[in-house]
Design a protein around this motif. Structure first.
Motif, PDB file in Angstrom:
ATOM      1  N   SER A 179      -5.077  20.612  -2.871  1.00 16.12           N
ATOM      2  CA  SER A 179      -4.939  19.154  -2.849  1.00 16.12           C
ATOM      3  C   SER A 179      -3.819  18.742  -3.807  1.00 16.12           C
ATOM      4  CB  SER A 179      -6.250  18.512  -3.293  1.00 16.12           C
ATOM      5  OG  SER A 179      -6.457  18.776  -4.674  1.00 16.12           O
ATOM      6  N   PRO A 180      -3.343  17.507  -3.681  1.00 12.23           N
ATOM      7  CA  PRO A 180      -2.358  17.019  -4.643  1.00 12.23           C
ATOM      8  C   PRO A 180      -2.857  17.115  -6.091  1.00 12.23           C
ATOM      9  CG  PRO A 180      -2.398  15.587  -2.748  1.00 12.23           C
ATOM     10  CD  PRO A 180      -3.538  16.548  -2.579  1.00 12.23           C
ATOM     11  N   ASP A 181      -4.140  16.800  -6.323  1.00 15.24           N
ATOM     12  CA  ASP A 181      -4.687  16.912  -7.683  1.00 15.24           C
ATOM     13  C   ASP A 181      -4.641  18.347  -8.181  1.00 15.24           C
ATOM     14  OD1 ASP A 181      -5.151  14.206  -7.834  1.00 15.24           O
ATOM     15  OD2 ASP A 181      -7.272  14.357  -7.311  1.00 15.24           O
ATOM     16  N   ARG A 182      -4.940  19.276  -7.292  1.00 16.03           N
ATOM     17  CA  ARG A 182      -4.921  20.696  -7.667  1.00 16.03           C
ATOM     18  C   ARG A 182      -3.488  21.146  -7.971  1.00 16.03           C
ATOM     19  NH1 ARG A 182      -8.164  24.776  -9.407  1.00 16.03           N
ATOM     20  NH2 ARG A 182      -7.720  26.723  -8.379  1.00 16.03           N
ATOM     21  N   MET A 183      -2.534  20.726  -7.146  1.00 17.24           N
ATOM     22  CA  MET A 183      -1.128  21.056  -7.422  1.00 17.24           C
ATOM     23  C   MET A 183      -0.712  20.529  -8.777  1.00 17.24           C
ATOM     24  SD  MET A 183       1.314  20.640  -4.101  1.00 17.24           S
ATOM     25  CE  MET A 183       0.442  19.276  -3.353  1.00 17.24           C
TER      26      MET A 183
END
Length: 196
Positions: A179-183
């Motif tokens: 996810s964007p948060d994970r990236m």
């Protein structure tokens, strides 16, 4: 009185049509005829701007580079240096639909460049842009004491470049896994590690 045509707007329409075709059907399908049909133009009208597929694809890559550069230049970079650097580098990652589309087009065009010597130049220019951003990021960290003294700045810029490319390919290959948060978290952890 002849009709006044805004060629910049027309080229933007062409780029958007090209992106839709490449994302939907692949780079091999991005011909003058298919792009013209997607844009609602005749092939002869499109050939006024681009006479070959190679010219169309070169323009698409130029469009990717210009959009990313414009985003980077208009983003506000305030706060602690690590936050500002992360924000800069996130502009290069497929964190939203627009950046994902850019990354998809870039990846397909990069694959095509392997067999097309003319494409190598614009692929290199795109890669140089990422390299410039990672070099700038590491330099900013070093200037603010956020790069450990034992770390080689040139090596760390290359490693950061590889991380950006790797995250991008990973997200495109398996979007459900990153996810964007994970990236953002992976990138933040890497930047934090550079200080130790």
């Amino acid at each position: 009185m002849p009709k006044i045509v805004d060629h910049g707007v027309r080229r933007e329409e062409i780029a958007e049509a090209l992106w839709r075709v490449v994302r939907r059907d692949g780079v091999a399908a991005a011909t003058v005829r298919s792009i013209a049909a997607e844009a609602g133009w005749s092939p002869s009208a499109l050939r006024h701007y681009f006479s070959t597929q190679a010219e169309l694809l070169a323009f698409a890559m130029e469009h990717v580079i210009a959009r990313a550069r414009a985003r980077i230049e208009t983003t506000v970079y305030d706060g602690p240096v690590r936050v500002a650097v992360r924000r800069l580098l996130e502009e290069l990652l497929p964190m939203d639909a627009e950046r994902r589309a850019e990354a998809e087009v870039w990846l397909q065009l990069a694959a095509r460049a392997q067999g097309d010597p003319a494409a190598t130049d614009w692929l290199r220019r795109a890669d140089d842009g990422v390299g410039e951003a990672t070099t700038l990021a590491v330099r900013a960290l070093a200037e603010e004491g956020e790069l450990a003294a034992h770390r080689d700045a040139e090596f760390e810029a290359a490693r950061l470049h590889a991380l950006i490319d790797g995250l991008t390919v990973h997200v495109l290959a398996r979007p459900e896994s990153m996810s964007p948060d994970r990236m953002s978290a992976v990138l933040a952890a890497h930047l934090e590690d550079l200080a130790t």
